[in-house]
Design a protein around this motif. Sequence first.
Motif, PDB file in Angstrom:
ATOM      1  N   GLY A  79      61.866  76.022  12.812  1.00 42.14           N
ATOM      2  CA  GLY A  79      61.282  76.633  13.997  1.00 42.14           C
ATOM      3  C   GLY A  79      59.916  77.214  13.692  1.00 42.14           C
ATOM      4  N   TRP A  80      59.153  77.497  14.735  1.00 40.13           N
ATOM      5  CA  TRP A  80      57.837  78.099  14.570  1.00 40.13           C
ATOM      6  C   TRP A  80      57.476  78.873  15.830  1.00 40.13           C
ATOM      7  CZ3 TRP A  80      54.132  76.411  18.109  1.00 40.13           C
ATOM      8  CH2 TRP A  80      54.372  75.179  18.728  1.00 40.13           C
ATOM      9  N   MET A  81      56.510  79.752  15.699  1.00 39.32           N
ATOM     10  CA  MET A  81      56.062  80.521  16.864  1.00 39.32           C
ATOM     11  C   MET A  81      54.579  80.838  16.735  1.00 39.32           C
ATOM     12  SD  MET A  81      57.488  84.412  16.214  1.00 39.32           S
ATOM     13  CE  MET A  81      57.016  85.292  14.687  1.00 39.32           C
ATOM     14  N   ARG A 141      65.525  84.360  13.898  1.00 33.80           N
ATOM     15  CA  ARG A 141      64.831  84.695  12.650  1.00 33.80           C
ATOM     16  C   ARG A 141      63.350  84.949  12.895  1.00 33.80           C
ATOM     17  NH1 ARG A 141      66.105  79.591   9.314  1.00 33.80           N
ATOM     18  NH2 ARG A 141      64.700  80.543   7.778  1.00 33.80           N
ATOM     19  N   LEU A 142      62.744  84.097  13.708  1.00 33.71           N
ATOM     20  CA  LEU A 142      61.318  84.259  13.999  1.00 33.71           C
ATOM     21  C   LEU A 142      61.038  85.560  14.746  1.00 33.71           C
ATOM     22  CD1 LEU A 142      60.547  80.582  15.043  1.00 33.71           C
ATOM     23  CD2 LEU A 142      59.424  81.794  13.161  1.00 33.71           C
ATOM     24  N   LEU A 143      61.859  85.859  15.730  1.00 32.59           N
ATOM     25  CA  LEU A 143      61.650  87.073  16.528  1.00 32.59           C
ATOM     26  C   LEU A 143      61.896  88.324  15.702  1.00 32.59           C
ATOM     27  CD1 LEU A 143      63.331  85.822  19.814  1.00 32.59           C
ATOM     28  CD2 LEU A 143      60.886  86.178  19.432  1.00 32.59           C
ATOM     29  N   ALA A 144      62.907  88.279  14.839  1.00 24.46           N
ATOM     30  CA  ALA A 144      63.151  89.426  13.954  1.00 24.46           C
ATOM     31  C   ALA A 144      61.963  89.628  13.018  1.00 24.46           C
ATOM     32  CB  ALA A 144      64.442  89.212  13.161  1.00 24.46           C
ATOM     33  N   ALA A 194      66.842  93.884  15.590  1.00 18.83           N
ATOM     34  CA  ALA A 194      66.538  94.542  14.315  1.00 18.83           C
ATOM     35  C   ALA A 194      65.444  93.780  13.571  1.00 18.83           C
ATOM     36  CB  ALA A 194      67.789  94.615  13.455  1.00 18.83           C
ATOM     37  N   PRO A 195      64.395  94.458  13.112  1.00 20.25           N
ATOM     38  CA  PRO A 195      63.339  93.787  12.345  1.00 20.25           C
ATOM     39  C   PRO A 195      63.884  93.239  11.024  1.00 20.25           C
ATOM     40  CG  PRO A 195      62.642  95.971  13.095  1.00 20.25           C
ATOM     41  CD  PRO A 195      64.121  95.885  13.317  1.00 20.25           C
ATOM     42  N   ALA A 196      63.453  92.046  10.678  1.00 20.93           N
ATOM     43  CA  ALA A 196      63.882  91.447   9.407  1.00 20.93           C
ATOM     44  C   ALA A 196      62.875  90.380   9.016  1.00 20.93           C
ATOM     45  CB  ALA A 196      65.278  90.839   9.525  1.00 20.93           C
ATOM     46  N   GLN A 197      62.292  90.532   7.841  1.00 20.38           N
ATOM     47  CA  GLN A 197      61.300  89.557   7.409  1.00 20.38           C
ATOM     48  C   GLN A 197      61.968  88.222   7.089  1.00 20.38           C
ATOM     49  OE1 GLN A 197      58.969  91.190   4.178  1.00 20.38           O
ATOM     50  NE2 GLN A 197      57.456  91.965   5.633  1.00 20.38           N
ATOM     51  N   ALA A 198      61.303  87.155   7.479  1.00 22.29           N
ATOM     52  CA  ALA A 198      61.754  85.803   7.164  1.00 22.29           C
ATOM     53  C   ALA A 198      60.734  85.147   6.255  1.00 22.29           C
ATOM     54  CB  ALA A 198      61.912  84.996   8.450  1.00 22.29           C
ATOM     55  N   GLU A 204      59.520  77.740  19.174  1.00 18.12           N
ATOM     56  CA  GLU A 204      60.289  76.499  19.109  1.00 18.12           C
ATOM     57  C   GLU A 204      61.400  76.650  18.077  1.00 18.12           C
ATOM     58  OE1 GLU A 204      59.895  73.811  20.997  1.00 18.12           O
ATOM     59  OE2 GLU A 204      57.930  74.209  21.912  1.00 18.12           O
ATOM     60  N   GLY A 205      62.525  75.985  18.337  1.00 19.48           N
ATOM     61  CA  GLY A 205      63.655  76.030  17.422  1.00 19.48           C
ATOM     62  C   GLY A 205      64.930  76.371  18.160  1.00 19.48           C
ATOM     63  N   ASP A 206      66.065  76.235  17.461  1.00 26.71           N
ATOM     64  CA  ASP A 206      67.341  76.571  18.083  1.00 26.71           C
ATOM     65  C   ASP A 206      67.554  78.079  18.074  1.00 26.71           C
ATOM     66  OD1 ASP A 206      68.044  77.206  15.459  1.00 26.71           O
ATOM     67  OD2 ASP A 206      69.322  75.441  15.185  1.00 26.71           O
ATOM     68  N   LEU A 207      68.720  78.505  18.497  1.00 27.61           N
ATOM     69  CA  LEU A 207      69.014  79.928  18.627  1.00 27.61           C
ATOM     70  C   LEU A 207      68.833  80.662  17.305  1.00 27.61           C
ATOM     71  CD1 LEU A 207      70.107  82.292  20.353  1.00 27.61           C
ATOM     72  CD2 LEU A 207      72.407  81.592  19.639  1.00 27.61           C
TER      73      LEU A 207
END
Length: 277
Positions: free
Chosen positions: A207-209, A229-232, A148-152, A221-224
């Motif tokens: 984390g970062w991407m 959060r980054l992928l969303a 699900a898309p979600a802005q971080a 990079e980052g934990d689960l």
Amino acid sequence: MPTTTTISNRISLRPATLADREPIVAWCNTLWNGHPDYIGDVWEYWLPQGHLYVGEMAGWPVPVVVLRLRVLSPTQAWFGGLRIHPELQGQGLGRELIDYSIAWAKSWGAATIGYMTERSNQRMHSMAEKLNFANVGFIEWYELNDLAPAQAEVLYDPSLVDLSQASNLQGQAGRYVYQWTVRNLDQAELERCAERQELYVLADRSGWMICEHDGFIAQIEGDLAAQTRLLAHARTLPECENLLTPVWQGSQQAQLMQQLNWRDTNEAYSLFELSLT
């Protein structure tokens, strides 16, 4: 480079043109057991970037080889898009083109030259061994489109990233995959990613991407929790409904794939690099 360069007594290279696309695609589409070659889709995109060449041979009415050369950084060269007419394969033309690519890279002082090939392409694996290219990794492509898309809350500052603490990157010997090439991810490269607006750092720095504008997650990079959060967030970006990422064999990231619900596309590639110093 001159308009035409003779690289052997059989073949000469010249810069590709738009008119070359149709005859090239016609025979390229016979190379993969009836599957269309992607080269037809990227021809017009590659042309203005330069260093896209076709090879001509006496007696042939159409170009019979394709070669794309790239400058990735002040020290890294890359070749790709290597295609040889099906009636001329197995005659040493591939070796001639790779030798030319190596000489081209050396001419401007590159420290390395690399290429990527499908795991099943035994001809290019054998060529790597003969020319002393090192196998620097094996990657598989995974896709994600049901998160699900979600802005971080994200920042775009490369100074917030400590590459020495990037565990996935360290497991990849400092390399990452960007625009279908493998290159070193150092601070200068990270800053270039930020300039292209492709770097996203969580505000809490967990984390970062690096997310290319077409949804390719070049590095994460980052934990689960951080990666989720980054992928969303990535899925909220234009043209990023579908995400694609490379996973390096044996990496820590590979252990997270199932939990993150990435799906294997069954595409796998070997990565090769030759030291020129």
